[in-house]
Design a protein around this motif. Structure first.
Motif, PDB file in Angstrom:
ATOM      1  N   ALA A 140      38.146  44.290  37.979  1.00 25.39           N
ATOM      2  CA  ALA A 140      37.515  45.277  37.112  1.00 25.39           C
ATOM      3  C   ALA A 140      38.087  46.637  37.482  1.00 25.39           C
ATOM      4  O   ALA A 140      38.267  46.946  38.665  1.00 25.39           O
ATOM      5  N   PRO A 165      35.346  44.540  31.011  1.00 26.56           N
ATOM      6  CA  PRO A 165      34.754  43.657  30.001  1.00 26.56           C
ATOM      7  C   PRO A 165      33.737  44.354  29.106  1.00 26.56           C
ATOM      8  O   PRO A 165      33.413  43.845  28.032  1.00 26.56           O
ATOM      9  N   ARG A 192      35.166  42.239  41.330  1.00 26.44           N
ATOM     10  CA  ARG A 192      34.282  42.824  40.329  1.00 26.44           C
ATOM     11  C   ARG A 192      33.299  43.777  40.984  1.00 26.44           C
ATOM     12  O   ARG A 192      33.109  43.760  42.203  1.00 26.44           O
ATOM     13  N   LEU A 201      33.889  39.597  33.279  1.00 28.81           N
ATOM     14  CA  LEU A 201      35.231  39.369  33.814  1.00 28.81           C
ATOM     15  C   LEU A 201      35.267  38.073  34.619  1.00 28.81           C
ATOM     16  O   LEU A 201      36.168  37.244  34.454  1.00 28.81           O
TER      17      LEU A 201
END
Length: 233
Positions: A140, A165, A192, A201
């Protein structure tokens, strides 16, 4: 064949280009300041461009037109990402790093460990030489800002893909599936944030691994908003 396809009224078109940006297939181009359907075989007839047009210049019509060629659209997208022409940001290349002892330090700053470009999931090509035998990092984009030693801890020795995302349009799973299926990927590390939206994600990678038909070892690392490693599984 007779099928539904878009029609652009050039008299109403104000030349803003919003429809061309909204057309993911690349069927619409700006010609002499006006939007034009230049590739009928790239138009899937779903009309993503319609709500993007502020001038109501786009409508559907049913007429004789070539069939939608999904394979040609996919190939055109891949070629556009890999060709040196167009946006320099989409040109795929490997970055060779010199050994740390041969590179002078600048004010004690940490050195970049990035080994390829581009890094955005939506921009990276499906196939590239740097994927062969690669350990893949899918991160991310906020993680690199939250974790101070992100380059040394996660990017070093890995091929890096980043995305958000929550803010990016579409689902990453389809493209990640193709990357995993069509290349020799040795492992996948997902990094993440602890925030719930980052679960998208992780889920996309999980689905891609399942759909790739391969057994590839993977792990998930979660970073807190203050930069601590919360979970490693």
């Amino acid at each position: 064949m007779l099928r539904r396809i878009i029609r652009i009224d050039e008299e109403k078109c104000n030349g803003c280009g919003a429809c061309a940006k909204a057309c993911h297939e690349g069927a619409i181009e700006m010609v002499n300041g006006k939007a034009r359907l230049t590739r009928e075989d790239y138009c899937d007839g779903l009309g993503d461009c319609l709500p993007a047009c502020p001038a109501d210049a786009i409508t559907f019509e049913e007429r004789e037109a070539p069939a939608y060629d999904e394979a040609a659209v996919r190939l055109a997208k891949e070629q556009k990402q890999q060709l040196p022409c167009g946006c320099p940001g989409t040109q795929s290349r490997s970055i060779r790093r010199q050994p740390a002892e041969t590179v002078p330090s600048v004010g004690g700053a940490a050195r970049s460990q990035l080994s390829q470009w581009p890094v955005q999931i939506k921009l990276v090509p499906v196939k590239a030489p740097y994927f062969n035998g690669a350990s893949l990092l899918v991160a991310a984009d906020c993680t690199a800002y939250a974790c101070g030693d992100f380059h040394d801890r996660f990017i070093r020795g890995r091929i890096t893909l980043v995305g958000c995302p929550k803010l990016d349009e579409g689902d990453y799973a389809e493209k990640l599936t193709r990357i995993l299926a069509e290349n020799d990927i040795r492992s996948v590390t997902v990094v993440r944030m602890e925030v719930p939206c980052c679960g998208g994600l992780e889920n996309a990678v999980k689905r891609a691994l399942q759909q790739s038909g391969k057994w590839i070892p993977w792990q998930v690392v979660t970073i807190t908003t203050d930069g601590r490693v919360l979970e490693n599984r």
